[in-house]
Design an enzyme around this catalytic site. Structure first.
Site, PDB file in Angstrom:
ATOM      1  N   GLY A 158       0.824  -1.210   0.000  1.00 13.64           N
ATOM      2  CA  GLY A 158       0.000   0.000   0.000  1.00 13.64           C
ATOM      3  C   GLY A 158       0.849   1.247   0.000  1.00 13.64           C
ATOM      4  O   GLY A 158       2.073   1.193  -0.167  1.00 13.64           O
ATOM      5  N   ASP A 216     -10.905   7.876   4.768  1.00 16.25           N
ATOM      6  CA  ASP A 216     -10.461   7.040   3.649  1.00 16.25           C
ATOM      7  C   ASP A 216     -11.287   5.748   3.606  1.00 16.25           C
ATOM      8  O   ASP A 216     -10.746   4.651   3.539  1.00 16.25           O
ATOM      9  CB  ASP A 216      -8.971   6.722   3.782  1.00 16.25           C
ATOM     10  CG  ASP A 216      -8.357   6.293   2.455  1.00 16.25           C
ATOM     11  OD1 ASP A 216      -7.258   5.711   2.466  1.00 16.25           O
ATOM     12  OD2 ASP A 216      -8.987   6.525   1.398  1.00 16.25           O
TER      13      ASP A 216
END
Length: 833
Positions: free
Chosen positions: A527, A642
């Site tokens: 990520g 998010d």
């Protein structure tokens, strides 16, 4: 004609008077100009004169007068910021009788005037040949500066004041405003304040040189343009301009500290004065009456640094001014410490008392440092000298200023304002990230590129060749966030690790052992923060280990946020943090292992059995429970910021848990409705209202969750540029079908026959409400959760009815048939239970 002639003769007479007096005895003028009006206004005892008033020693060349009554700041400043002068061509302000040293302040307030969209305003500014600003956008700059703070910023102020120091050796000062091609600029007010005494000297300590170096011929501070970047009253409250002889604003320092509890605030116990050789206009005495010291018994390790981080423009020289006043000790060598600037020693064995000549005497010290082209941060750190005993190493700082020095007549740095920046094409097309208003494929691709560049710039805190996380050394903040009252880290019982006990401080050796020295065969994913590995602790517990990559777009701030959030958040539907490691410049987080990966992987993965409708519904309910807890589980709540399917993880029983809190923000206080912050999040899930206004609320999470609902229903990416332009953006595409009440046309084919018409209709209505254009029209997460749980009951009732009808030979009820032919099979329905 006669009036103009008389006025011009008057100006000539003023110039002659100034010349006759000479430089040393020049007439000292203060100019306070209220732009776009012919009236005057008094603010804090000072009179601001309209730029259209006659005989004000100011002329201007062009511009349009505009007014706006929507100003919502401090009412005492309303008359200054409800008027402005807009310019679509170059605009010159000429000030007569402005010879000498001056502070120039340009005032901006981002309000759209009449038919002028403030987001489309980009312009440049010069003053007597020194370029001050380039491609400058006021809303973008405000958002950018707020994002530089280390902590939350709930300030609702939108006033932007840029401050410069200019040495003008002629009688006129010309400020030149130029809009970008085809656009416009504006200014609300101009402030020019004379500085009789010199604020800067020509000899400055250069960081890393070990001694003072002459700046006369090489740097020539007196001839260079100077911009104020930061001015802080360390350890004290904000000092307003009317408490400063030069009308400077001194902000509080906590928003720029790596950890605010690294030092505690102290105040003087007697009268403070200036050191005998100190410039008395360098700072008001109020700055020296308070300070911050590292003697803090609440931290784990006393021998650490107080650290402040500042985002600056790369490729410039910077003057760092530190203000000191010894408030506690009255003998030399009782306090001695080191000063670091950008990880280099600026001073060691620094003794305030010796420099100032006594206790309670204000003193400042200047340092010069050059910031390379690829670096955009300055770290200021004060800490112990390792050669001294701990009782002698407590640092103290009272005030801090950072000034940028011009390079070849230039102070301007072109900022990347990300989504706000105007991307000029032949049609002056503005690409709004996340708005997705039916743009062509090429527009979407350009938008993605712009957004990624914006995110990349935010992480540009370190040089490309730096392979370690600095400055992480000696700061006790990360350990302290999970320490007990005495500052000792508590190791947890192995049996409590997976159930959300206290966070554990792992050694790097333990981490390497758990991951077989970060064996790539154990890699679970990659990520923005770094790689995630599957690991096994000595206790036999399987965990997920996230290891930061020093070159990633995320970094220390996200690491701290994750630790701080998860150390105090425990809920069945939030991923539990077991512990962390910050040894040997590593930043590693250890989580409970989620055996079934991400929700996205189950929706779009190629080799995974598609989720049944009931499973998807239960997963959405679990995620909603986690978000509802975030929003309501503390006094101010927490905004995830998010929300997306890759941040919804599934355990071995497909129980959903929210993950990744690196971008999370504490919610607004009671007196505020939102958190003003830079736009961050994931493309396709961004709340358009948050994007436009840079005002974050819990309803921003609700919007993102609405996108997740449609993604769970349709099982396709939220952005897919390979599709026809009207299908690229999932939220827009699904909303069009939902408004036509025809969602069944676009749902995942695997779901055909697995739900009733009523269930699909109500699910679509929930998602539609979440995607409301305005936050106030969207439901809360608690309301979304209630409706989803009610929907699950409806679905289970329908399944029971379907099973009963099948036993009686009744057929398929009110479900809709599969595109693959035939009604839903009862085996599929029963299996979904």
């Amino acid at each position: 004609m006669v009036k103009d002639t008389v006025y011009n003769l008057g100006l000539i007479y003023v110039v002659i008077l100034c010349i006759n007096f000479g430089y040393g005895e020049a007439i000292v003028n203060t100019f306070l100009i209220n732009c776009g009006t012919n009236g005057s206004v008094t603010i804090d005892g000072r009179i601001w004169i309209g730029d259209m008033e006659p005989n004000n020693n100011v002329t201007f060349s062009s511009g349009i007068v505009v007014t706006n009554s929507s100003y919502n700041g401090d009412s005492s400043f309303s008359m200054l910021y409800t008027t402005a002068r807009i310019f679509t061509d170059s605009l010159n302000y000429t000030f007569i009788g402005a010879r000498g040293n001056y502070i120039l302040r340009l005032h901006f307030y981002p309000i759209s005037f009449q038919n002028y969209d403030i987001n489309k305003s980009f312009f440049s500014v010069e003053a007597n040949g020194v370029k001050l600003l380039s491609k400058f956008n006021v809303p973008g700059e405000i958002s950018l500066r707020k994002s530089h703070l280390q902590g939350s910023d709930n300030s609702s102020s939108l006033i932007l004041i840029d401050e410069y120091f200019l040495n003008n050796d002629i009688e006129t000062l010309v400020i030149h405003f130029v809009p970008d091609e085809g656009l416009f600029g504006y200014v609300n007010a101009i402030e020019i304040v004379p500085v009789v005494d010199s604020l800067f000297v020509e000899t400055v300590n250069k960081v890393g040189s070990g001694s003072s170096s002459s700046t006369g011929s090489s740097l020539n501070l007196g001839k260079r343009g100077i911009q104020t970047m930061y001015r802080l009253n360390v350890g004290g409250s904000e000092i307003k301009p009317d408490d400063d002889d030069l009308w400077r604003n001194w902000k509080v320092d906590t928003g720029y500290m790596l950890t605010s509890n690294a030092g505690f605030e102290i105040k003087n116990k007697s009268r403070v004065d200036y050191a005998s050789d100190n410039n008395t206009i360098a700072a008001p005495l109020m700055v020296y009456e308070t300070g911050r010291s590292t003697s803090n018994a609440d931290v784990l390790e006393k021998r650490f640094n107080m650290s402040w981080k500042f985002v600056v423009d790369p490729g410039f020289d910077y003057l760092v001014r530190l203000h000191f006043c010894e408030l506690e000790f009255d003998q030399p060598s009782q306090r001695s410490f080191r000063i670091y600037i950008n990880n280099r020693t600026a001073a060691d064995n620094f003794d305030i008392l010796s420099h100032a000549g006594g206790k309670n005497r204000g003193y400042h010290q200047d340092y010069l440092d050059s910031v390379p082209a690829k670096i955009d941060t300055i770290w200021i750190q004060l800490g112990p000298d390792i050669a001294l005993g701990s009782s002698e190493s407590d640092a103290l700082l009272n005030g801090l200023e950072i000034f940028k020095l011009s390079q070849n007549g230039n102070l301007a740095h072109i900022e990347d304002y990300g989504p706000l920046e105007l991307k000029k094409s032949s049609k002056n097309l503005i690409l709004w990230v996340g708005a997705g208003s039916g743009l062509a494929i090429i527009a979407i691709l350009i938008s993605i590129t712009v957004f990624l560049c914006f995110r990349k710039r935010r992480g540009r805190n370190k040089p490309s060749d730096v392979k370690t996380w600095r400055p992480l050394f000696l700061n006790g903040s990360l350990v302290n966030s999970t320490a007990n009252a005495k500052g000792t880290v508590r190791n947890v019982n192995p049996s409590s690790l997976a159930t959300g006990g206290s966070s554990r401080h792992f050694t790097l050796t333990e981490i390497k052992s758990a991951t077989n020295n970060f064996d790539e065969s154990l890699l679970l994913g990659v990520g923005g923060f770094g790689k995630v590995y599957k690991g096994e602790l000595e206790e036999g517990i399987t965990v997920a280990i996230k290891r930061a990559n020093p070159q990633s777009e995320q970094g220390l701030k996200e690491f701290q946020t994750e630790v701080e959030m998860l150390s105090r958040l425990r809920h069945r539907h939030l991923v539990s943090m077991i512990g962390f490691c910050e040894e040997h410049n590593e930043m590693i987080l250890v989580y409970e292992y989620m055996a079934n990966g991400t929700l996205r992987g189950h929706l779009i993965g190629n080799d995974i059995t598609p989720l049944k409708w009931k499973q998807r519904l239960e997963i959405c309910i679990g995620a909603a429970r986690g978000l509802h807890y975030l929003h309501t589980g503390s006094e101010r709540g927490i905004i995830h910021r998010d929300v997306k399917t890759t941040n919804i993880l599934l355990d071995e029983n497909l129980v959903a848990k929210m993950a990744d809190f690196g971008l999370s923000k504490t919610g607004p206080s009671l007196e505020h409705t939102h958190v003003s912050t830079a736009v961050k999040g994931s493309f396709g899930y961004l709340d358009p209202e948050y994007f436009r206004r840079q005002q974050l609320t819990e309803k921003s999470d609700v919007y993102s969750f609405g996108v997740v609902l449609f993604e769970a229903l349709c099982a396709r990416p939220v952005i897919n540029p390979s599709l026809p332009k009207d299908q690229i953006n999932l939220a827009e595409w699904a909303m069009r079908w939902q408004r036509q009440r025809s969602l069944k046309t676009i749902i995942d084919p695997h779901l055909k026959g697995e739900m009733s018409e009523e269930c699909l209709e109500k699910f679509g209505e929930i998602a539609e409400k979440c995607l409301g254009d305005e936050g106030k029209s969207r439901p809360t997460m608690g309301e979304v959760l209630w409706h989803l749980e009610s929907l699950l009951q409806i679905h289970e009732s329908w399944i029971r009815d379907m099973a009963g009808e099948d036993e009686e030979g009744g057929g398929g009820g009110d479900s809709f048939s599969s595109n693959r032919g035939g009604p839903a099979r009862i085996e599929d329905v029963v299996e979904s239970v």
